[in-house]
Design a protein around this motif. Structure first.
Motif, PDB file in Angstrom:
ATOM      1  N   TRP A   1      36.418  53.574  41.675  1.00 15.52           N
ATOM      2  CA  TRP A   1      37.707  54.339  40.682  1.00 15.52           C
ATOM      3  C   TRP A   1      38.446  54.967  41.495  1.00 15.52           C
ATOM      4  CZ3 TRP A   1      37.268  53.416  35.317  1.00 15.52           C
ATOM      5  CH2 TRP A   1      36.648  51.542  35.251  1.00 15.52           C
TER       6      TRP A   1
ATOM      7  N   GLU B   1      25.446  45.579  43.140  1.00 14.40           N
ATOM      8  CA  GLU B   1      26.277  45.832  43.611  1.00 14.40           C
ATOM      9  C   GLU B   1      25.516  46.869  45.189  1.00 14.40           C
ATOM     10  OE1 GLU B   1      29.099  45.473  44.521  1.00 14.40           O
ATOM     11  OE2 GLU B   1      29.992  47.075  44.973  1.00 14.40           O
TER      12      GLU B   1
ATOM     13  N   LEU C   1      30.543  51.685  39.782  1.00 10.14           N
ATOM     14  CA  LEU C   1      29.312  49.964  39.805  1.00 10.14           C
ATOM     15  C   LEU C   1      28.280  49.639  39.859  1.00 10.14           C
ATOM     16  CD1 LEU C   1      30.379  46.898  38.625  1.00 10.14           C
ATOM     17  CD2 LEU C   1      31.368  46.709  41.435  1.00 10.14           C
TER      18      LEU C   1
ATOM     19  N   TYR D   1      36.373  42.204  37.759  1.00 12.09           N
ATOM     20  CA  TYR D   1      34.981  43.976  37.850  1.00 12.09           C
ATOM     21  C   TYR D   1      35.992  44.530  38.176  1.00 12.09           C
ATOM     22  CZ  TYR D   1      32.304  42.173  41.769  1.00 12.09           C
ATOM     23  OH  TYR D   1      32.028  41.900  43.311  1.00 12.09           O
ATOM     24  N   PHE D   2      35.455  45.993  38.220  1.00 12.57           N
ATOM     25  CA  PHE D   2      35.837  47.187  38.891  1.00 12.57           C
ATOM     26  C   PHE D   2      35.734  47.622  40.055  1.00 12.57           C
ATOM     27  CE2 PHE D   2      39.708  46.616  35.905  1.00 12.57           C
ATOM     28  CZ  PHE D   2      38.914  46.251  35.203  1.00 12.57           C
ATOM     29  N   ASP D   3      35.097  47.783  41.753  1.00  8.72           N
ATOM     30  CA  ASP D   3      34.037  48.205  42.138  1.00  8.72           C
ATOM     31  C   ASP D   3      34.702  49.445  43.335  1.00  8.72           C
ATOM     32  OD1 ASP D   3      35.342  46.767  45.960  1.00  8.72           O
ATOM     33  OD2 ASP D   3      36.534  47.434  43.800  1.00  8.72           O
TER      34      ASP D   3
ATOM     35  N   TYR E   1      27.347  42.884  38.919  1.00  7.68           N
ATOM     36  CA  TYR E   1      28.491  42.525  37.801  1.00  7.68           C
ATOM     37  C   TYR E   1      27.776  41.226  37.803  1.00  7.68           C
ATOM     38  CZ  TYR E   1      27.901  41.215  43.173  1.00  7.68           C
ATOM     39  OH  TYR E   1      27.505  40.661  44.437  1.00  7.68           O
TER      40      TYR E   1
ATOM     41  N   TYR F   1      28.091  50.314  34.618  1.00  6.39           N
ATOM     42  CA  TYR F   1      28.270  50.715  35.234  1.00  6.39           C
ATOM     43  C   TYR F   1      27.749  51.915  34.378  1.00  6.39           C
ATOM     44  CZ  TYR F   1      32.977  48.142  35.704  1.00  6.39           C
ATOM     45  OH  TYR F   1      33.737  47.026  36.125  1.00  6.39           O
TER      46      TYR F   1
END
Lengths: 106, 116
Positions: free
Chosen positions: B106, A55, A46, B102-104, A49, A36
């Motif tokens: 926020w 991404e 992000l 996972y964190f896409d 991943y 991140y």
């Protein structure tokens, strides 16, 4: 708990530089790793991943590699918008983050 | 584009309960997992817990005894309660969507200070 260790903690670089930072896990996490970017006052964004998957919408100058316990994030040609703090995060067992690498202007 | 916005008191007294709400817009809260994550000033990120839209939860073992996360699908919101707070709970609190673990997405975060 799986501990994540990032190095260096601060990285000084110039626009156009190739930049690499490292993230190490205290035990194997296969490829369950995300990267991140965070800028002051904002939530993290992000970038990568599954260790190396970019991404959608993230510039191709960002790339990730590694598996097991050692991972890297590379910025192929640093741009002014890239000065920020970068965090790695494992999602093999619960969710833990590294302490961050701050990329600052040299 | 999914957007998340945290809201709640910015100041909480020691020993009291911290309460925050995350409002999701631009998409449905259904079919996803939703998390709370915090960042003490000048420090790294700590996962607090998640909730599935159906109501199932998982919490960080280090905080489990003090954390409750709930969801209100009719309002497209989920909430965090953290009890018996101390100064160590002072942090920016983020809500985030989990996708494939996972964190896409926020929120921008909200600072909560614990002080009398």
């Amino acid at each position: 708990d799986i501990q994540m260790t990032q190095s260096p903690s601060t990285l000084s670089a110039s626009v156009g530089d190739r930049v690499t930072m490292t993230c190490r896990a205290s035990q194997s996490i296969s490829s369950w790793l995300a990267w991140y970017q965070q800028k002051p006052g904002k939530g993290p964004k992000l970038l990568i991943y599954k260790a190396s998957s970019l991404e959608s919408g993230v510039p191709s100058r960002f790339s990730g590699s590694g598996s097991g316990t050692e991972f890297t994030l590379t910025i192929s040609s640093l741009q002014p918008d890239d000065f920020a703090t970068y965090y790695c995060q494992q999602y093999n067992s619960y969710w833990t983050f590294g302490q961050g690498t701050k990329v600052e202007i040299k | 584009q999914v957007q998340l916005q945290e809201s709640g008191p910015g100041l909480v007294k020691p020993s009291e309960t911290l309460s925050l709400t995350c409002t999701v817009s631009g998409g449905s809260i259904s079919s996803y997992y939703w998390s709370w994550i915090r960042q003490p000033p000048g420090k790294g990120l700590e996962w607090i817990g998640y909730i599935f839209y159906s109501g199932s939860t998982s919490y960080n073992p280090s905080l489990k005894s003090r954390v409750t996360i709930s969801v209100d699908t009719s309002k497209n919101q989920f909430s965090l309660k953290l009890s018996s707070v101390t100064a160590a709970d002072t942090a920016v609190y983020y809500c985030a969507r989990m996708y494939n673990n996972y964190f896409d997405y926020w929120g921008q975060g909200t600072l909560v200070t614990v002080s009398s």
